[in-house]
Design a protein around this motif. Structure first.
Motif, mmCIF file in Angstrom:
data_model
loop_
_atom_site.group_PDB
_atom_site.id
_atom_site.type_symbol
_atom_site.label_atom_id
_atom_site.label_comp_id
_atom_site.label_asym_id
_atom_site.label_seq_id
_atom_site.Cartn_x
_atom_site.Cartn_y
_atom_site.Cartn_z
ATOM 1 N N GLY A 427 0.815 -1.210 0.000
ATOM 2 C CA GLY A 427 0.000 0.000 0.000
ATOM 3 C C GLY A 427 0.850 1.262 0.000
ATOM 4 O O GLY A 427 0.581 2.211 -0.743
ATOM 5 N N THR A 428 1.898 1.251 0.834
ATOM 6 C CA THR A 428 2.796 2.409 0.870
ATOM 7 C C THR A 428 3.467 2.626 -0.477
ATOM 8 O O THR A 428 3.485 3.743 -1.013
ATOM 9 N N ALA A 429 4.020 1.554 -1.052
ATOM 10 C CA ALA A 429 4.723 1.669 -2.327
ATOM 11 C C ALA A 429 3.781 2.077 -3.453
ATOM 12 O O ALA A 429 4.096 2.952 -4.269
ATOM 13 N N LEU A 430 2.595 1.455 -3.497
ATOM 14 C CA LEU A 430 1.665 1.723 -4.586
ATOM 15 C C LEU A 430 1.122 3.140 -4.531
ATOM 16 O O LEU A 430 1.100 3.858 -5.534
ATOM 17 N N LEU A 431 0.679 3.585 -3.345
ATOM 18 C CA LEU A 431 0.084 4.914 -3.240
ATOM 19 C C LEU A 431 1.116 6.020 -3.424
ATOM 20 O O LEU A 431 0.833 7.047 -4.064
ATOM 21 N N ILE A 432 2.326 5.819 -2.898
ATOM 22 C CA ILE A 432 3.383 6.808 -3.135
ATOM 23 C C ILE A 432 3.740 6.830 -4.622
ATOM 24 O O ILE A 432 3.950 7.895 -5.221
ATOM 25 N N GLY A 433 3.813 5.653 -5.240
ATOM 26 C CA GLY A 433 4.119 5.588 -6.664
ATOM 27 C C GLY A 433 3.080 6.305 -7.497
ATOM 28 O O GLY A 433 3.413 7.047 -8.445
ATOM 29 N N LEU A 434 1.804 6.106 -7.169
ATOM 30 C CA LEU A 434 0.734 6.796 -7.892
ATOM 31 C C LEU A 434 0.792 8.302 -7.664
ATOM 32 O O LEU A 434 0.526 9.086 -8.580
ATOM 33 N N MET A 435 1.152 8.699 -6.445
ATOM 34 C CA MET A 435 1.295 10.128 -6.169
ATOM 35 C C MET A 435 2.398 10.744 -7.017
ATOM 36 O O MET A 435 2.222 11.816 -7.616
ATOM 37 N N VAL A 436 3.542 10.055 -7.103
ATOM 38 C CA VAL A 436 4.675 10.566 -7.878
ATOM 39 C C VAL A 436 4.309 10.671 -9.362
ATOM 40 O O VAL A 436 4.571 11.683 -10.022
ATOM 41 N N SER A 437 3.688 9.630 -9.895
ATOM 42 C CA SER A 437 3.337 9.651 -11.321
ATOM 43 C C SER A 437 2.268 10.689 -11.611
ATOM 44 O O SER A 437 2.304 11.374 -12.642
ATOM 45 N N GLY A 438 1.288 10.830 -10.697
ATOM 46 C CA GLY A 438 0.250 11.844 -10.891
ATOM 47 C C GLY A 438 0.802 13.252 -10.834
ATOM 48 O O GLY A 438 0.396 14.127 -11.616
ATOM 49 N N THR A 439 1.749 13.477 -9.909
ATOM 50 C CA THR A 439 2.388 14.793 -9.819
ATOM 51 C C THR A 439 3.190 15.098 -11.076
ATOM 52 O O THR A 439 3.118 16.212 -11.627
ATOM 53 N N ALA A 440 3.943 14.117 -11.558
ATOM 54 C CA ALA A 440 4.752 14.316 -12.765
ATOM 55 C C ALA A 440 3.865 14.607 -13.980
ATOM 56 O O ALA A 440 4.198 15.465 -14.815
ATOM 57 N N ALA A 441 2.737 13.910 -14.077
ATOM 58 C CA ALA A 441 1.834 14.138 -15.209
ATOM 59 C C ALA A 441 1.260 15.549 -15.166
ATOM 60 O O ALA A 441 1.127 16.216 -16.207
ATOM 61 N N ALA A 442 0.918 16.027 -13.964
ATOM 62 C CA ALA A 442 0.368 17.376 -13.837
ATOM 63 C C ALA A 442 1.417 18.435 -14.172
ATOM 64 O O ALA A 442 1.109 19.450 -14.823
ATOM 65 N N VAL A 443 2.658 18.205 -13.754
ATOM 66 C CA VAL A 443 3.747 19.141 -14.091
ATOM 67 C C VAL A 443 3.949 19.194 -15.601
ATOM 68 O O VAL A 443 4.150 20.268 -16.188
ATOM 69 N N ALA A 444 3.911 18.027 -16.240
ATOM 70 C CA ALA A 444 4.081 17.970 -17.694
ATOM 71 C C ALA A 444 2.987 18.740 -18.432
ATOM 72 O O ALA A 444 3.210 19.235 -19.543
ATOM 73 N N GLN A 445 1.813 18.862 -17.802
ATOM 74 C CA GLN A 445 0.705 19.591 -18.411
ATOM 75 C C GLN A 445 0.729 21.070 -18.058
ATOM 76 O O GLN A 445 -0.183 21.810 -18.431
ATOM 77 N N GLY A 446 1.765 21.518 -17.336
ATOM 78 C CA GLY A 446 1.937 22.930 -17.036
ATOM 79 C C GLY A 446 1.368 23.384 -15.712
ATOM 80 O O GLY A 446 1.272 24.591 -15.469
ATOM 81 N N ALA A 447 0.998 22.474 -14.823
ATOM 82 C CA ALA A 447 0.437 22.852 -13.527
ATOM 83 C C ALA A 447 1.520 23.420 -12.619
ATOM 84 O O ALA A 447 2.695 23.056 -12.725
#
Length: 490
Positions: A427-447
Motif C-alpha cells: 500500500g505504501t509503495a503503490l500509493l506513493i508511486g501513484l502520487m509521484v506519477s500523478g504529480t509528474a503528469a500534472a507538471v508535464a501539463q503545465g500545472a
C-alpha cells in the motif's frame, strides 16, 4: 445475571508468570510499533537532509514493512526450536542494534540498512506476542483480551508521529532514535529476567529453499508495485523502461510465491513446512486475512500520504502535523476494549460492516482534498477514519485466529502478520508511486507545483478508496455471533 464471573477479564485467571510474560511482550511490542510510525512525519525532513525524492525516502517505511514480511515466516521455526526467552532476547537485541545505527547514520543507505535491522527484531516479536495470547486465553473471551492488548498497540502509532513532530520542532531527527533507545534497553533488561526460559527444544527442519523463494517473492512484489507508479532509482533501469522493469519484478515475484506455496504444501505433509498453509483451509481465517490485507493497504498508504499533504501542500510544521494525527490514534486506543467486548457479545459482522462503510466514505472524501480544504474538516475525517479502523482490526484479528487448533497457532499468527505487513508495504509503495506519477503528469501539463502535488495525492487517495469498496463487500460475508458449542475446543 448469568455467570457473572465470566465477565471478568480472562487475564486475571492466568498465573502470575503468564501475566508477566504477556505484559513484557506487550511493552516490547509497543516500543517497536512506536518506532515503525515515528518516521512518517519525518520524511520531508529526511528528504531534505539526504537530498532524496519522496518515492526513494518512502523506502524507510517500506523496507521496514517488507523486512517484516520476509522474516515473519521463519518465526514458526524459531518458536519451535528456541525458548521464549532466547527468541525475545534475540529480537530485542537486533532492534536495539538497528536503533543505535539509525541514530548515528551519516548517509541515506546507512539509515535504510538500520531500518532493516530494526525490522528484523520487530518481525519476531509480533508473532511471539500473538501466539502466546492464543495459547493462554480461552477462545470465548479472546475478543476482550485482544481489545485490551489493542489499547497499548494502537496508542503507539498515535504517539509516534506526535513524538516525531515534537522532536523535529526543536531537535535533530537523530533524536527520534535516541529517545527510543533507552526504553528498548530497559525493556530488554526486565524481559531477560522475567520472560520464562521454556518452550522450544524441538528438532525442527529449516527449509532453506523456502527462505530463498520467500525473499524474491515478497520483495519483488513490493519493488514492482513501487516502480509501476513512477519508480525509484531510475539509473538502475540502464536505459530500459521502468514500467518494464516493474512488470518483470512482479512476474518473478508471482513465480517465486507460487513455488513457495507449492513447496510448503508438500513439506507440511511431513510437518517440515517453513509456513504451514493449513490455516487457509478455515474459511473465517482466509476471509478475515484478505480483508485485513486490504485494510493495511489503505491504512499505511494513507498514513504516509497524510504528512506529505499536510506539510508540502498545507505548509504545516512537523509539530502541527504530529498533533493533527494524534487524536484519531488516541480514539483507537479508547475504543479498543469496548470493541473487544462487543465482539464477544455480537460477533464480527455487526462491527466490521459499519466500520468498512465508514472507512470507504471517509477515503472518498480524501480524494477531494486540495490546497483550500478546511483544517477542521481534515481533522474530523482523520478522526472518523481511525474510528472505522477501531471497528475493524480487533474483530478481524480475533475472527481469523479463533478457529485454529493449537498446532496451527504459530503458523496462523505468522501468516497473518506476514501478509498484513506485506499489504502495508504494498500500500505504501503503490500509493506513493501513484502520487509521484500523478504529480509528474500534472507538471508535464503545465500545472504549478502545489496544484501538481494535489493532483498526485488525489491519485493515491483514489486507489485507497477503491480498495475500501472491496473491503465493504467482503465484510458482509463475515460471521456473526457464534454459540459456545460452535467454538473450537481448547
Amino acid at each position: 445475571m448469568k455467570n457473572s464471573r465470566n465477565s471478568a477479564p480472562d487475564i486475571e485467571r492466568l498465573s502470575p508468570s503468564s501475566v508477566m510474560t504477556i505484559s513484557v511482550l506487550i511493552v516490547s511490542a509497543f516500543v517497536m510499533i512506536l518506532n515503525e510510525t515515528i518516521m512518517n512525519v519525518a520524511l520531508p525532513t529526511l528528504m531534505e537532509q539526504f537530498s532524496v525524492s519522496a518515492d526513494r525516502a518512502q523506502w524507510l517505511s517500506t523496507s521496514f514493512m517488507l523486512t517484516l514480511a520476509v522474516i515473519i515466516p521463519t518465526t514458526g521455526y524459531l518458536l519451535r526450536r528456541f525458548s521464549i526467552r532466547q527468541v525475545y532476547t534475540a529480537a530485542m537485541s537486533l532492534f536495539i542494534l538497528g536503533t543505535a545505527l539509525a541514530a548515528s547514520s551519516q548517509f541515506f543507505e546507512m539509515l535504510l540498512a538500520s531500518r532493516v535491522i530494526q525490522a528484523s527484531g520487530t518481525a519476531v516479536m509480533m508473532p511471539l506476542l500473538m501466539t502466546t495470547i492464543l495459547d493462554l486465553v480461552p477462545v470465548s473471551r479472546r475478543g476482550q483480551i485482544m481489545g485490551n492488548v489493542s489499547i497499548v498497540i494502537s496508542v503507539a502509532p498515535a504517539i509516534g508521529p506526535t513524538l516525531s513532530g515534537l522532536i523535529l520542532q526543536w531537535l535533530s531527527w537523530r533524536f527520534m532514535f535516541v529517545v527510543v533507545l533507552p526504553i528498548a534497553l530497559i525493556a530488554l533488561i526486565i524481559g531477560f529476567s522475567r520472560v520464562p526460559n521454556n518452550g522450544g527444544g524441538e528438532v525442527s527442519h529449516l527449509s532453506i529453499p523456502s527462505i530463498l523463494l520467500s525473499v524474491p517473492g515478497f520483495g519483488g512484489l513490493v519493488y514492482g508495485l513501487s516502480n509501476l507508479g513512477g519508480g525509484h532509482d531510475a539509473a538502475a533501469t540502464a536505459g530500459a523502461s521502468q514500467s518494464t522493469i516493474a512488470w518483470v519484478a512482479i512476474a518473478i515475484s508471482v513465480v517465486c510465491l507460487t513455488a513457495f506455496v507449492l513447496l510448503q504444501l508438500r513439506l507440511q505433509r511431513s510437518n517440515k513446512a517453513l509456513l504451514d498453509m493449513r490455516p487457509f483451509t478455515y474459511r473465517e481465517y482466509t476471509l478475515s486475512l484478505i480483508t485485513m490485507v486490504l485494510a493495511m493497504v489503505a491504512l499505511f498508504g494513507v498514513i504516509i500520504l497524510a504528512p506529505l499533504y499536510l506539510q508540502q501542500v498545507r505548509g504545516l510544521s512537523t509539530l502541527q502535523t504530529g498533533l493533527m494525527l494524534l487524536p484519531g490514534g488516541i480514539l483507537m486506543g479508547v475504543l479498543a476494549p469496548f470493541v473487544g467486548r462487543w465482539y464477544d457479545k455480537i460477533g464480527a459482522r455487526s462491527l466490521v460492516v459499519p466500520g468498512s462503510i465508514l472507512l470507504s466514505l471517509v477515503l472518498w472524501q480524501f480524494t477531494r482534498f486540495d490546497a483550500s480544504t478546511p483544517i477542521w474538516l481534515i481533522l474530523a475525517l482523520m478522526f472518523t477514519m481511525n474510528m472505522s479502523f477501531a471497528l475493524l482490526f480487533t474483530p478481524l484479528f480475533t475472527t481469523a485466529l479463533n478457529p485454529l487448533p493449537h498446532s496451527l497457532h504459530s503458523h496462523g499468527s505468522a501468516l497473518l502478520s506476514a501478509l498484513q505487513q506485506l499489504g502495508g508495504a504494498a500500500g505504501t509503495a503503490l500509493l506513493i508511486g501513484l502520487m509521484v506519477s500523478g504529480t509528474a503528469a500534472a507538471v508535464a501539463q503545465g500545472a504549478d507545483p502545489i496544484t501538481a502535488e494535489v493532483s498526485g495525492l488525489q491519485h493515491g487517495y483514489t486507489a485507497a478508496a477503491i480498495v475500501s469498496v472491496l473491503m465493504v463487500v467482503l465484510c458482509f460475508f463475515m460471521p456473526g455471533k457464534k454459540a459456545p458449542e460452535e467454538l473450537p475446543a481448547p
